[in-house]
Design a protein around this motif. Structure first.
Motif, short mmCIF file in Angstrom:
data_model
loop_
_atom_site.label_atom_id
_atom_site.label_comp_id
_atom_site.label_asym_id
_atom_site.label_seq_id
_atom_site.Cartn_x
_atom_site.Cartn_y
_atom_site.Cartn_z
N UNK A 5 -41.41 44.51 16.71
CA UNK A 5 -41.55 44.90 15.31
C UNK A 5 -42.34 43.82 14.59
N UNK A 6 -43.09 44.21 13.57
CA UNK A 6 -43.78 43.27 12.69
C UNK A 6 -43.32 43.56 11.28
N UNK A 7 -42.63 42.61 10.66
CA UNK A 7 -41.95 42.86 9.38
C UNK A 7 -42.56 42.03 8.27
N UNK A 8 -42.57 42.61 7.07
CA UNK A 8 -43.05 41.92 5.88
C UNK A 8 -41.91 41.16 5.22
N UNK A 9 -42.27 40.25 4.31
CA UNK A 9 -41.26 39.51 3.55
C UNK A 9 -40.28 40.47 2.90
N UNK A 10 -39.00 40.19 3.04
CA UNK A 10 -37.97 41.05 2.49
C UNK A 10 -37.29 41.92 3.53
N UNK A 11 -37.91 42.08 4.71
CA UNK A 11 -37.26 42.82 5.78
C UNK A 11 -36.02 42.08 6.27
N UNK A 12 -35.05 42.84 6.80
CA UNK A 12 -33.77 42.24 7.18
C UNK A 12 -33.50 42.40 8.67
N UNK A 13 -32.85 41.40 9.22
CA UNK A 13 -32.48 41.37 10.63
C UNK A 13 -31.09 40.77 10.75
N UNK A 14 -30.44 41.02 11.89
CA UNK A 14 -29.18 40.33 12.19
C UNK A 14 -29.48 39.13 13.06
N UNK A 15 -28.97 37.98 12.67
CA UNK A 15 -29.19 36.77 13.46
C UNK A 15 -28.06 36.58 14.47
N UNK A 16 -28.42 36.15 15.68
CA UNK A 16 -27.43 35.82 16.71
C UNK A 16 -27.69 34.39 17.16
N UNK A 17 -27.32 33.47 16.31
CA UNK A 17 -27.59 32.05 16.58
C UNK A 17 -26.71 31.49 17.68
N UNK A 18 -25.65 32.24 18.05
CA UNK A 18 -24.80 31.79 19.14
C UNK A 18 -25.50 31.93 20.49
N UNK A 19 -26.56 32.71 20.53
CA UNK A 19 -27.31 32.89 21.77
C UNK A 19 -28.42 31.85 21.85
N UNK A 20 -28.22 30.86 22.67
CA UNK A 20 -29.18 29.77 22.79
C UNK A 20 -30.48 30.26 23.42
N UNK A 21 -31.58 29.68 22.99
CA UNK A 21 -32.89 29.99 23.59
C UNK A 21 -33.45 28.75 24.25
N UNK B 30 -38.92 42.48 -9.12
CA UNK B 30 -37.64 42.87 -8.52
C UNK B 30 -37.43 42.23 -7.16
N UNK B 31 -38.50 42.08 -6.36
CA UNK B 31 -38.36 41.43 -5.06
C UNK B 31 -38.01 39.96 -5.21
N UNK B 32 -38.62 39.28 -6.17
CA UNK B 32 -38.33 37.86 -6.37
C UNK B 32 -36.86 37.65 -6.73
N UNK B 33 -36.35 38.49 -7.61
CA UNK B 33 -34.93 38.39 -7.97
C UNK B 33 -34.04 38.78 -6.80
N UNK B 34 -34.43 39.82 -6.06
CA UNK B 34 -33.63 40.26 -4.92
C UNK B 34 -33.52 39.16 -3.87
N UNK B 35 -34.62 38.47 -3.62
CA UNK B 35 -34.60 37.39 -2.63
C UNK B 35 -33.74 36.21 -3.08
N UNK B 36 -33.41 36.19 -4.35
CA UNK B 36 -32.51 35.16 -4.89
C UNK B 36 -31.09 35.67 -5.08
N UNK B 37 -30.84 36.93 -4.67
CA UNK B 37 -29.48 37.47 -4.71
C UNK B 37 -29.13 38.26 -5.94
N UNK B 38 -30.14 38.72 -6.69
CA UNK B 38 -29.89 39.44 -7.95
C UNK B 38 -30.71 40.72 -7.98
N UNK B 39 -30.08 41.81 -8.40
CA UNK B 39 -30.81 43.06 -8.58
C UNK B 39 -31.17 43.25 -10.05
#
Length: 281
Positions: free
Chosen positions: A104-120, A191-200
């Motif tokens: 996938x190629x995602x733009x700023x604001x796209x969301x993913x689940x992180x699995x930091x417990x899986x070492x690389x 709206x994106x700038x506020x959303x990225x800071x946790x506000x709608x």
């Protein structure tokens, strides 16, 4: 019923047909409420659409195929460690090295689940989960926290980050209804700038009561506050200047202009049309 945006950018339209102008966009991984199904106004039942409501209370129609509707998948998605793409664009690869195949190629604001417990094996990479449950890898530095509440109670820090977020879109083309680094409109930017800071805040350019900002005297504006014009919105960044996305010929995207006639980037037309200012604070 809820659903996850399953494509990098999911167009939202006012009516269930691709023949209408873009109204808004869902970015990858965003969760919306599904209201009802609808047939395509031009193609009929062959192309099913759904009406959705976003977390910022905006409604529109998108193609059903662009969403992930499995409710168990939605629940797992919302329960995981969501992170947000902060890079202009970020690839998710099938292995933690630059030679990997792009999933996938995602733009700023796209969301993913992180699995930091899986070492690389390679430093700087993180394992991430896609909306459909598949897994891949991207650079850790491309991701940031996905805030559901304001990221800080420090007013100065909040204002500074809002301005930084907005400047990150400088040069992006103007796109009516857009809100990604591929193209963004005036209210998409704010709206994106506020959303990225946790506000709608309200998605469109008009001022509407009941959201996170309230009207203030224009003379009291500070960096991060919003400026409203007829059918247009901008973010004040200090020193009489503001950042906005404009379709005006010669600008055609995200630029900085001034309210001060002494500045080279002064726009007299917008100064004369300034209706109000609004702030969270």
């Amino acid at each position: 019923m809820k659903a996850i945006a399953g494509k990098a950018i999911v167009p939202l339209r006012e009516r269930p047909t691709s023949g209408t102008a873009l109204d808004d966009e869902l970015l990858y991984g965003m969760v919306v409420e599904v209201l009802e199904e609808a047939a395509d106004e031009e193609e009929g039942e062959a192309v099913p659409w759904v009406s959705v409501r976003t977390p910022y209370r905006y409604t529109g129609y998108c193609k059903k195929e662009d969403l992930i509707l499995d409710q168990a998948r939605v629940a797992a998605w919302e329960a995981g460690e969501l992170c947000v793409v902060m890079q202009g664009f970020a690839d998710v690869l099938d292995e933690p090295r630059v030679q990997g195949v792009c999933l996938e190629s995602l733009a700023r604001g796209g969301r993913l689940l992180a699995h930091r417990e899986e070492a690389t094996e390679e430093a700087g990479w993180v394992c991430v989960e896609l909306a459909d449950g598949g897994r891949g890898y991207t650079k850790e530095q491309f991701l940031g926290p996905c805030y559901s509440v304001p990221f800080t109670a420090d007013e100065d820090a909040f204002r500074k980050r809002l301005v930084e977020m907005a400047k990150g879109y400088l040069g992006a083309q103007y796109r009516w209804g857009g809100k990604s680094t591929l193209g963004i409109d005036c209210s998409g930017l704010t709206s994106m700038c506020y959303m990225l800071c946790g506000v709608y805040i309200y998605r469109n350019a008009g001022y509407v009561d009941g959201f996170a900002v309230h009207e203030i005297p224009a003379a009291e504006k500070k960096p991060g506050d919003l400026l409203y014009f007829p059918g247009h919105i901008a973010m004040y960044i200090g020193d009489d200047r503001y950042i906005h996305s404009t379709g005006r010929n010669g600008d055609d995207g995200v630029v900085i202009n001034s309210l001060n006639p002494a500045h080279e980037d002064f726009r007299e037309d917008l100064l004369n049309m300034l209706e109000r200012a609004a702030s969270m604070f």
